[in-house]
Design an enzyme around this catalytic site. Structure first.
Site, PDB file in Angstrom:
ATOM      1  N   ARG A   1       0.816  -1.232   0.000  1.00  0.00           N
ATOM      2  CA  ARG A   1       0.000   0.000   0.000  1.00  0.00           C
ATOM      3  C   ARG A   1       0.845   1.275   0.000  1.00  0.00           C
ATOM      4  NH1 ARG A   1      -3.142  -3.383   3.228  1.00  0.00           N
ATOM      5  NH2 ARG A   1      -4.960  -4.069   2.046  1.00  0.00           N
TER       6      ARG A   1
ATOM      7  N   GLU B   1      13.828  18.381 -24.024  1.00  0.00           N
ATOM      8  CA  GLU B   1      13.065  18.752 -22.818  1.00  0.00           C
ATOM      9  C   GLU B   1      13.730  19.940 -22.106  1.00  0.00           C
ATOM     10  OE1 GLU B   1      10.167  17.392 -22.201  1.00  0.00           O
ATOM     11  OE2 GLU B   1      10.207  15.387 -23.103  1.00  0.00           O
TER      12      GLU B   1
ATOM     13  N   HIS C   1      11.125   9.803 -27.862  1.00  0.00           N
ATOM     14  CA  HIS C   1      10.181  10.754 -27.277  1.00  0.00           C
ATOM     15  C   HIS C   1      10.657  12.205 -27.480  1.00  0.00           C
ATOM     16  CE1 HIS C   1       7.313  12.443 -24.437  1.00  0.00           C
ATOM     17  NE2 HIS C   1       8.313  13.000 -23.778  1.00  0.00           N
TER      18      HIS C   1
ATOM     19  N   HIS D   1       3.698  18.489 -26.858  1.00  0.00           N
ATOM     20  CA  HIS D   1       3.377  17.091 -26.585  1.00  0.00           C
ATOM     21  C   HIS D   1       2.137  16.576 -27.312  1.00  0.00           C
ATOM     22  CE1 HIS D   1       6.594  17.386 -23.758  1.00  0.00           C
ATOM     23  NE2 HIS D   1       6.401  16.174 -23.293  1.00  0.00           N
TER      24      HIS D   1
ATOM     25  N   LYS E   1       4.857  11.627 -11.045  1.00  0.00           N
ATOM     26  CA  LYS E   1       3.996  10.864 -11.965  1.00  0.00           C
ATOM     27  C   LYS E   1       4.656   9.517 -12.213  1.00  0.00           C
ATOM     28  CE  LYS E   1       1.535  14.348 -14.686  1.00  0.00           C
ATOM     29  NZ  LYS E   1       1.312  14.874 -16.044  1.00  0.00           N
TER      30      LYS E   1
ATOM     31  N   ARG F   1       0.895  23.073 -14.615  1.00  0.00           N
ATOM     32  CA  ARG F   1       1.649  21.873 -14.997  1.00  0.00           C
ATOM     33  C   ARG F   1       1.373  21.489 -16.451  1.00  0.00           C
ATOM     34  NH1 ARG F   1       3.202  16.672 -11.136  1.00  0.00           N
ATOM     35  NH2 ARG F   1       4.521  15.678 -12.693  1.00  0.00           N
TER      36      ARG F   1
HETATM   37  P1  NAD Z   1      14.789   5.120 -21.084  1.00  0.00           P
HETATM   38  O1  NAD Z   1      14.544   5.001 -19.648  1.00  0.00           O
HETATM   39  O2  NAD Z   1      14.240   4.056 -21.980  1.00  0.00           O
HETATM   40  O3  NAD Z   1      16.367   5.214 -21.316  1.00  0.00           O
HETATM   41  C1  NAD Z   1      16.868   5.297 -22.636  1.00  0.00           C
HETATM   42  C2  NAD Z   1      18.009   4.286 -22.860  1.00  0.00           C
HETATM   43  O4  NAD Z   1      19.183   4.760 -22.243  1.00  0.00           O
HETATM   44  C3  NAD Z   1      17.752   2.900 -22.300  1.00  0.00           C
HETATM   45  O5  NAD Z   1      18.242   1.946 -23.207  1.00  0.00           O
HETATM   46  C4  NAD Z   1      18.592   2.872 -21.017  1.00  0.00           C
HETATM   47  O6  NAD Z   1      19.010   1.573 -20.680  1.00  0.00           O
HETATM   48  C5  NAD Z   1      19.755   3.737 -21.423  1.00  0.00           C
HETATM   49  N1  NAD Z   1      20.426   4.453 -20.332  1.00  0.00           N
HETATM   50  C6  NAD Z   1      19.856   5.089 -19.282  1.00  0.00           C
HETATM   51  N2  NAD Z   1      20.783   5.762 -18.591  1.00  0.00           N
HETATM   52  C7  NAD Z   1      21.970   5.532 -19.183  1.00  0.00           C
HETATM   53  C8  NAD Z   1      23.313   5.968 -18.937  1.00  0.00           C
HETATM   54  N3  NAD Z   1      23.600   6.836 -17.958  1.00  0.00           N
HETATM   55  N4  NAD Z   1      24.281   5.526 -19.758  1.00  0.00           N
HETATM   56  C9  NAD Z   1      24.003   4.683 -20.794  1.00  0.00           C
HETATM   57  N5  NAD Z   1      22.759   4.267 -21.092  1.00  0.00           N
HETATM   58  C10 NAD Z   1      21.759   4.683 -20.291  1.00  0.00           C
HETATM   59  O7  NAD Z   1      14.276   6.499 -21.705  1.00  0.00           O
HETATM   60  P2  NAD Z   1      14.046   7.970 -21.118  1.00  0.00           P
HETATM   61  O8  NAD Z   1      14.089   8.841 -22.297  1.00  0.00           O
HETATM   62  O9  NAD Z   1      14.920   8.257 -19.968  1.00  0.00           O
HETATM   63  O10 NAD Z   1      12.556   7.899 -20.539  1.00  0.00           O
HETATM   64  C11 NAD Z   1      11.434   7.755 -21.372  1.00  0.00           C
HETATM   65  C12 NAD Z   1      10.244   7.423 -20.501  1.00  0.00           C
HETATM   66  O11 NAD Z   1      10.017   8.499 -19.591  1.00  0.00           O
HETATM   67  C13 NAD Z   1       8.942   7.240 -21.282  1.00  0.00           C
HETATM   68  O12 NAD Z   1       8.331   6.042 -20.874  1.00  0.00           O
HETATM   69  C14 NAD Z   1       8.093   8.417 -20.866  1.00  0.00           C
HETATM   70  O13 NAD Z   1       6.704   8.124 -20.845  1.00  0.00           O
HETATM   71  C15 NAD Z   1       8.608   8.699 -19.481  1.00  0.00           C
HETATM   72  N6  NAD Z   1       8.363  10.065 -18.995  1.00  0.00           N
HETATM   73  C16 NAD Z   1       7.786  10.214 -17.776  1.00  0.00           C
HETATM   74  C17 NAD Z   1       7.548  11.474 -17.248  1.00  0.00           C
HETATM   75  C18 NAD Z   1       6.980  11.617 -15.870  1.00  0.00           C
HETATM   76  O14 NAD Z   1       6.651  12.742 -15.461  1.00  0.00           O
HETATM   77  N7  NAD Z   1       6.854  10.559 -15.117  1.00  0.00           N
HETATM   78  C19 NAD Z   1       7.909  12.611 -17.986  1.00  0.00           C
HETATM   79  C20 NAD Z   1       8.512  12.432 -19.245  1.00  0.00           C
HETATM   80  C21 NAD Z   1       8.737  11.151 -19.736  1.00  0.00           C
END
Ligand code: NAD
Length: 383
Positions: free
Chosen positions: A134, A198, A280, A262, A156, A255
């Site tokens: 929980r 971003e 993305h 997007h 989020k 926000r």
């Molecule tokens: P990701 O987590 O898939 O990472 C991208 C790639 O980089 C992966 O292959 C990972 O293994 C690799 N990687 C990560 N750190 C590394 C490092 N330091 N060195 C080498 N490789 C590394 O992608 P992302 O772009 O970080 O995240 C995308 C996700 O974030 C999406 O699912 C999206 O929906 C989410 N998101 C969430 C929010 C939120 O507010 N929660 C906001 C924006 C995006």
């Protein structure tokens, strides 16, 4: 305290930015080589908690050992759970065994999940933490540029389903965000560039001087060593902290400004099948350029500002045109249908984040479908 976000200098190395949410406030600790002092920061933020680390295979191979060593030094390491890299891990199929692994590691109510990775690991581990027993605490340790400036901050969490991205999830604020800027040096250039979209977004939505600074300094931000990269991450994280403090659950409109680019971007990502064809951040770069061109066409912002945005995104190597998506261009009707899925159409109108200029984003609720259709038809046809 300034506008809900407070910045304090801790010693010489770290900057601490506070996300001000009353009794759920937490620090974003930002600096170099923080992995080796993670145990100390976590012990301070979540006293008495033991830690189960969630990561993906790529990140674990690079950074699990130093993190584990630091947690061990403080007697905090409970175990690790490693998932496959990639968006597919944000699914029920991965969540269920992950939760069971965490229970098998012995995670109790007072313990802490440490999310070591990019946005995928952060969203998945954050969601698991919010439902395990929980709700247990989570510390976010973002390792991508996107995660350090955006996804790790603000609580989020979630997973994807067949029906769409992030449709199952919770708001679950972390107890700590520990952003070690030095780990960004192992990111692929493409992932770094996508995350940079971003960073640009914060300039475009509310901070024109920061955008001008990025125009002048981006080569140094892209070069691994140097103060400029850290400055870009800090400025972005501070902007996100301020927005989250003002409108935690996206109820007041503030926000929603984070969605600049997007609505277009999500439709393009869906069109490309959430695949390597379009990351993305790349979709958001095209989306932000479209938001500026659209605003300029309707006299909301100057054509010169729209041109500046396009020039900067192109200079760093980000795509700005729909035709830049490899493997084919969508039909405008298909994009419209995807956009209507992302944002509810009310009375034939869509809500959009548009701009009065660089640093002046606002939510426009009166974008009509014929206007949008005509615009998209031209953009999809443009080479
Ligand atoms: P990701 O987590 O898939 O990472 C991208 C790639 O980089 C992966 O292959 C990972 O293994 C690799 N990687 C990560 N750190 C590394 C490092 N330091 N060195 C080498 N490789 C590394 O992608 P992302 O772009 O970080 O995240 C995308 C996700 O974030 C999406 O699912 C999206 O929906 C989410 N998101 C969430 C929010 C939120 O507010 N929660 C906001 C924006 C995006």
């Amino acid at each position: 305290m300034r506008d809900g976000a407070d910045t304090l200098a801790y010693g010489e190395c770290e900057t601490v930015i506070k996300v001000a949410l009353g009794d759920r406030s937490y620090p974003i600790v930002l600096g170099e080589r923080l992995l080796s002092s993670a145990g100390q920061w976590i012990a301070q933020a979540v006293p008495g908690a033991r830690c189960a680390v969630v990561s993906d295979r790529n990140v674990a191979a690079l950074y699990m050992a130093p993190l584990k060593a630091s947690l061990d030094r403080h007697g905090l390491f409970l175990g690790e759970a490693v998932v496959s890299p990639g968006e597919a891990s944000k699914s029920f199929a991965v969540l269920a065994p992950l939760c069971e692994s965490l229970l098998e590691l012995g995670v109790e109510r007072g313990d802490c999940i440490v999310a070591l990775g990019g946005g995928v690991v952060g969203d998945l581990a954050g969601f698991a933490a919010s439902i395990l027993r929980r709700g247990v605490r989570v510390a976010q340790m973002p390792t991508t540029l996107l995660a350090q400036v955006d996804s790790a901050i603000g609580g989020k969490t979630g997973i994807d389903t067949r029906q769409g991205k992030n449709l199952i999830g919770t708001f679950h604020q972390p107890s700590l965000v520990l952003a070690d800027v030095s780990v960004l040096s192992t990111l692929s250039p493409r992932e770094f560039r996508a995350g940079y979209a971003e960073v640009v977004k914060y300039g475009l939505l509310g901070d024109a001087p920061f955008f001008a600074w990025l125009e002048a300094n981006w080569p140094k931000v892209f070069a691994a060593a140097g103060a400029e990269r850290r400055h870009a991450v800090e400025t972005s994280a501070r902007a996100k902290a301020k927005i989250v403090a003002a409108d935690e659950r996206e109820e007041k409109g503030t926000r929603a400004l984070l969605n600049l680019g997007h609505t277009f971007g999500h439709a393009l990502e869906a069109f490309a099948g959430y695949s390597d064809r379009l990351l993305h951040g790349e979709a958001i770069a095209i989306g932000m350029r479209l938001a500026f061109t659209f605003s300029a066409e309707f006299g909301l912002c100057s054509a010169a500002d729209a041109a500046r945005v396009e020039k900067h995104l192109s200079a760093v190597g980000l795509p700005t045109k729909i035709a830049a998506i490899p493997g084919g261009t969508p039909a405008p009707e298909a994009l419209l249908a995807l956009m209507a899925q992302d944002k509810k159409v009310k009375g034939g109108k869509l809500a959009f984040v548009l701009v009065h200029g660089i640093g002046q984003a606002f939510v426009e609720r009166d974008v009509t479908l014929p206007r949008l259709t005509e615009f998209l038809a031209r953009e999809c046809a443009a080479g």
